[in-house]
Design a protein around this motif. Structure first.
Motif, short mmCIF file in Angstrom:
data_model
loop_
_atom_site.label_atom_id
_atom_site.label_comp_id
_atom_site.label_asym_id
_atom_site.label_seq_id
_atom_site.Cartn_x
_atom_site.Cartn_y
_atom_site.Cartn_z
N LEU A 231 42.14 50.89 30.68
CA LEU A 231 43.51 50.49 30.33
C LEU A 231 43.60 49.02 29.92
O LEU A 231 44.68 48.55 29.56
CB LEU A 231 44.44 50.75 31.51
N GLY A 232 42.47 48.29 29.99
CA GLY A 232 42.46 46.91 29.51
C GLY A 232 42.69 45.86 30.56
O GLY A 232 42.92 44.69 30.24
N GLY A 233 42.62 46.22 31.84
CA GLY A 233 42.87 45.25 32.90
C GLY A 233 41.66 44.40 33.23
O GLY A 233 40.53 44.71 32.84
N MET A 234 41.92 43.33 33.95
CA MET A 234 40.84 42.54 34.54
C MET A 234 40.36 43.28 35.78
O MET A 234 41.11 44.04 36.41
CB MET A 234 41.34 41.13 34.88
N LEU A 235 39.12 43.04 36.15
CA LEU A 235 38.47 43.85 37.19
C LEU A 235 38.05 42.96 38.37
O LEU A 235 37.55 41.85 38.17
CB LEU A 235 37.24 44.55 36.62
N ARG A 236 38.24 43.48 39.58
CA ARG A 236 37.84 42.73 40.77
C ARG A 236 37.22 43.67 41.79
O ARG A 236 37.70 44.78 42.02
CB ARG A 236 39.06 42.05 41.40
N THR A 237 36.13 43.21 42.42
CA THR A 237 35.61 43.85 43.62
C THR A 237 34.80 42.82 44.37
O THR A 237 34.66 41.67 43.97
CB THR A 237 34.78 45.10 43.31
N GLY A 238 34.27 43.22 45.50
CA GLY A 238 33.48 42.33 46.34
C GLY A 238 33.58 42.78 47.78
O GLY A 238 34.30 43.73 48.12
N LEU A 239 32.87 42.10 48.64
CA LEU A 239 32.78 42.51 50.04
C LEU A 239 34.09 42.35 50.80
O LEU A 239 34.22 42.85 51.91
CB LEU A 239 31.66 41.73 50.73
N GLU A 240 35.07 41.65 50.22
CA GLU A 240 36.40 41.65 50.81
C GLU A 240 37.07 43.01 50.68
O GLU A 240 37.83 43.43 51.55
CB GLU A 240 37.30 40.59 50.17
N ASP A 241 36.78 43.72 49.57
CA ASP A 241 37.52 44.92 49.23
C ASP A 241 36.81 46.22 49.60
O ASP A 241 37.46 47.23 49.87
CB ASP A 241 37.79 44.94 47.72
N THR A 242 35.48 46.21 49.56
CA THR A 242 34.72 47.43 49.84
C THR A 242 33.30 47.08 50.24
O THR A 242 32.80 46.00 49.92
CB THR A 242 34.69 48.34 48.59
N PHE A 243 32.67 48.01 50.93
CA PHE A 243 31.23 47.89 51.22
C PHE A 243 30.44 49.00 50.53
O PHE A 243 29.26 49.17 50.80
CB PHE A 243 30.99 47.98 52.73
N TYR A 244 31.11 49.75 49.61
CA TYR A 244 30.49 50.96 49.08
C TYR A 244 30.37 50.93 47.56
O TYR A 244 31.32 50.58 46.85
CB TYR A 244 31.30 52.19 49.52
N LEU A 245 29.22 51.35 47.10
CA LEU A 245 28.92 51.48 45.68
C LEU A 245 29.43 52.83 45.16
O LEU A 245 29.78 53.71 45.96
CB LEU A 245 27.42 51.33 45.45
N PRO A 246 29.46 53.03 43.85
CA PRO A 246 29.99 54.30 43.31
C PRO A 246 29.28 55.55 43.83
O PRO A 246 29.91 56.62 43.91
CB PRO A 246 29.79 54.14 41.80
N ASP A 247 28.00 55.44 44.17
CA ASP A 247 27.28 56.63 44.66
C ASP A 247 27.45 56.84 46.16
O ASP A 247 26.84 57.75 46.73
CB ASP A 247 25.79 56.53 44.32
N GLY A 248 28.28 56.02 46.81
CA GLY A 248 28.52 56.16 48.24
C GLY A 248 27.58 55.35 49.11
O GLY A 248 27.77 55.28 50.33
N GLU A 249 26.56 54.74 48.49
CA GLU A 249 25.65 53.89 49.26
C GLU A 249 26.34 52.59 49.64
O GLU A 249 27.19 52.09 48.92
CB GLU A 249 24.40 53.57 48.43
N ARG A 250 25.95 52.05 50.80
CA ARG A 250 26.52 50.77 51.23
C ARG A 250 25.89 49.64 50.41
O ARG A 250 24.68 49.61 50.18
CB ARG A 250 26.27 50.53 52.72
N ALA A 251 26.74 48.73 49.97
CA ALA A 251 26.26 47.57 49.21
C ALA A 251 25.62 46.56 50.15
O ALA A 251 26.11 46.31 51.24
CB ALA A 251 27.42 46.92 48.47
N THR A 252 24.53 45.98 49.70
CA THR A 252 23.86 44.96 50.50
C THR A 252 24.40 43.56 50.21
O THR A 252 24.08 42.61 50.92
CB THR A 252 22.35 44.97 50.23
N GLY A 253 25.21 43.44 49.16
CA GLY A 253 25.75 42.13 48.82
C GLY A 253 26.70 42.23 47.64
O GLY A 253 26.95 43.31 47.07
#
Length: 292
Positions: A231-253
């Protein structure tokens, strides 16, 4: 369609660094920011934490602590855009105002309206005592005044549709000359993470003003990140918002999360904005900032 501006929300406000991989110290913040920067993030949204042993899960509003963290990030990521937190419960904004004045961020988050901050456990009991995240107009104005002193661009945090409409009135009233909208989805008592709702929200923002989503949750947030990109928006993520990657694995950083976010942009046929391109998209006045 504009290039995609990627923001990394490095650490958040209360997550315990002993149980989650959130950065706290200047060295940790610099290293984590650099990973995100290398993955395409041009903006770092930063919370300040106490630096004493066993206190890293508590917020700090010591301007010198804030300066040590921001200096480390800026040194590690030349040209990076700093987005400072300002959120506090209660009417006293002297702490966040002092930090904004000390570090002179190009962007500062401005919580744009009040919200009953609630969450339930599976048994129906409260996950924490019900609380009000209070952001009346006079508190919003006090933070906007502090931002104006240093030329920081307000990012209005919108937890529900009514707050989006309030932002329009703030600008029309002259409280802020311009802003961008941050649609916060996933707080249990706020807007849900919902791509259909996102499409509707775009009808209620000011035409032409930049916007992004903050999506709080697990694996289910990623289709809505993709919708934001489409839709043309700016994108944000990080360890404040989630600990999970798209495949359901936990992010290490943070680096891995920003890599996944960049892929959403590329899936939409959008290139990743450099810091200077991000400044142009958001209308930041680099000439008035000391660290642009």
């Amino acid at each position: 369609m504009d290039k995609a501006v990627l923001t990394c929300a490095l650490n958040g406000v209360l997550t315990n660094p002993k149980t989650h991989p959130v950065p706290v110290t200047p060295e940790q913040m610099a290293a984590s920011a650099r990973e995100a920067f290398d993955a395409g993030a041009s903006v770092m949204h930063v919370h300040y934490r106490m630096q004493d042993d066993d206190h890293g899960h508590f917020p700090s509003w010591d301007p010198e602590v804030a300066a040590s963290l921001i200096d480390a990030i800026r040194d590690a990521c030349p040209g990076v855009i700093i987005n400072s937190t300002t959120g506090v419960v209660g009417p006293d904004v002297s702490g966040p105002a002092a930090c904004v004045k000390r570090v002179k961020p190009e962007i500062a988050a401005c919580n744009a309206g009040s919200l009953n901050y609630l969450k339930l456990k599976r048994d129906g009991s409260w996950a924490w005592p019900p609380m009000m995240f209070d952001n009346p107009v006079e508190k919003v104005q006090a933070m906007l005044d502090a931002m104006a002193e240093v030329g920081a661009h307000p990012e209005f945090e919108c937890f529900d549709v009514g707050i989006v409409r309030c932002v329009n009135m703030y600008i029309e009233n002259g409280m802020a000359p311009s802003a961008h909208y941050n649609f916060v989805m996933g707080v249990a008592s706020g807007m849900p993470v919902d791509a259909e709702l996102l499409k509707l929200l775009l009808n209620y923002k000011r035409a032409g003003d930049p916007w992004q989503t903050t999506l709080i949750g697990r694996q289910e947030i990623w289709p809505v990140h993709q919708a934001t990109a489409d839709l043309g928006g700016m994108l944000r993520t990080g360890l404040e918002d989630t600990f999970y990657l798209p495949d359901g694995e936990r992010a290490t950083g943070n680096g891995a999360l920003i890599e996944a976010l960049a892929q959403c942009a590329r899936n939409a046929g959008r290139e990743i904005a450099s810091p200077q391109e991000a400044r142009e998209i958001m209308g930041l006045n680099a000439a008035e900032t000391a660290h642009a």
